[in-house]
Design a protein around this motif. Structure first.
Motif, PDB file in Angstrom:
ATOM      1  N   TYR A  73      30.163  64.031 -36.952  1.00  0.00           N
ATOM      2  CA  TYR A  73      29.800  63.214 -35.600  1.00  0.00           C
ATOM      3  C   TYR A  73      30.746  62.151 -35.324  1.00  0.00           C
ATOM      4  N   SER A  74      31.207  61.941 -34.260  1.00  0.00           N
ATOM      5  CA  SER A  74      32.157  61.114 -33.581  1.00  0.00           C
ATOM      6  C   SER A  74      31.358  59.715 -33.191  1.00  0.00           C
ATOM      7  N   ILE A  75      31.663  58.377 -33.453  1.00  0.00           N
ATOM      8  CA  ILE A  75      30.937  57.226 -33.228  1.00  0.00           C
ATOM      9  C   ILE A  75      31.786  56.416 -32.099  1.00  0.00           C
ATOM     10  N   ASN A  76      31.356  56.022 -31.208  1.00  0.00           N
ATOM     11  CA  ASN A  76      32.329  54.951 -30.409  1.00  0.00           C
ATOM     12  C   ASN A  76      31.381  54.097 -29.778  1.00  0.00           C
ATOM     13  N   VAL A  77      31.862  53.003 -29.296  1.00  0.00           N
ATOM     14  CA  VAL A  77      31.370  51.980 -28.445  1.00  0.00           C
ATOM     15  C   VAL A  77      31.859  51.927 -27.167  1.00  0.00           C
ATOM     16  N   ASP A  78      31.047  51.768 -26.223  1.00  0.00           N
ATOM     17  CA  ASP A  78      31.641  51.770 -24.570  1.00  0.00           C
ATOM     18  C   ASP A  78      30.820  50.634 -24.078  1.00  0.00           C
ATOM     19  N   GLU A  79      31.216  50.211 -23.062  1.00  0.00           N
ATOM     20  CA  GLU A  79      30.337  49.211 -22.039  1.00  0.00           C
ATOM     21  C   GLU A  79      29.189  49.888 -21.639  1.00  0.00           C
ATOM     22  N   ASP A  80      28.176  49.124 -21.406  1.00  0.00           N
ATOM     23  CA  ASP A  80      26.924  49.779 -20.961  1.00  0.00           C
ATOM     24  C   ASP A  80      26.562  49.045 -19.707  1.00  0.00           C
ATOM     25  N   ILE A  81      27.181  49.266 -18.578  1.00  0.00           N
ATOM     26  CA  ILE A  81      26.917  48.399 -17.357  1.00  0.00           C
ATOM     27  C   ILE A  81      25.442  48.693 -16.742  1.00  0.00           C
TER      28      ILE A  81
END
Length: 174
Positions: A73-81
Motif C-alpha cells: 500500500y502507498s500512503i500519502n497526505v493531500d489537502e482535503d478542501i
C-alpha cells in the motif's frame, strides 16, 4: 412447424447460456482481482480533530489489509478542501470561519521511521503515525484539513482514505 420453433428456441437458449457462462466467468475473475484491493484505515480513538501544540500534532492510525492476499500500500497526505472544510464550517464552532489554505508539513511513520509504502499480509494490521508541523510565519487561529490516502499498487487506485482536521491555535491565548 411447432417442432421447428421449439428447436430454434432451444438453440437460442443454448447460445445465450454459453455466452452467459463466459461473461459470468470473466466477471468473477474481475471481482476476484478487485477483492485483493481492500483495506481499512481508521484513526485510533476516533480523534480526527486535534489542535497543534508545541509546533506539531500527531494522529495514530491503523491500516488493516482486508483482502485475501499480501498487498503493498502507498500512503500519502493531500489537502482535503471539499469534505473536511465543509464539516468544519457546518460545525458552527467559534473558529469555524477560519479555514486556511496554508500548507502543513506532514510526515508518515511506522515504528518511528518515515514510510511511503507498507506491505501487509491478509488480515494484518499496523499502526502508522501522521505528524503535521506548523508552517513558518505568524499563522494562528486557523483550521487545516488533510486527507490520508491509501492506494494499492496492484489496483492503481485509492482504496481507502480518512480526513483529519488540524487546528493551529494562537499561542498567546494559552
Amino acid at each position: 412447424m411447432i417442432r421447428v420453433v421449439k428447436l430454434i428456441g432451444l438453440i437460442f437458449g443454448i447460445i445465450i447460456s454459453v455466452s452467459g457462462v463466459t461473461y459470468t466467468k470473466s466477471s468473477v475473475e474481475n471481482l476476484s482481482n478487485k477483492t485483493n484491493c481492500k483495506a481499512i484505515l481508521e484513526v485510533i480513538g476516533n480523534k480526527t480533530k486535534k489542535s497543534i501544540s508545541h509546533g506539531n500534532v500527531s494522529y495514530k492510525l491503523f491500516l488493516t489489509n482486508t483482502s485475501n492476499k499480501s498487498s503493498i500500500y502507498s500512503i500519502n497526505v493531500d489537502e482535503d478542501i471539499e469534505t473536511c472544510l465543509k464539516n468544519i464550517k457546518d460545525s458552527n464552532s467559534f473558529h469555524s470561519k477560519n479555514v486556511s489554505q496554508i500548507k502543513l508539513s506532514s510526515l508518515i511513520t511506522f515504528n518511528n521511521k518515515p514510510v511511503k509504502e507498507i506491505n501487509l499480509h491478509p488480515g494484518e494490521k499496523k499502526q502508522l503515525n501522521v505528524t503535521f508541523t506548523t508552517p513558518e510565519g505568524n499563522i494562528k487561529n486557523y483550521w487545516k484539513c488533510s486527507k490520508v490516502n491509501v492506494s494499492s499498487k496492484e489496483c492503481n487506485s485509492i482504496i481507502t482514505s480518512i480526513s483529519l482536521k488540524t487546528y493551529i491555535p494562537d499561542p498567546e491565548l494559552r
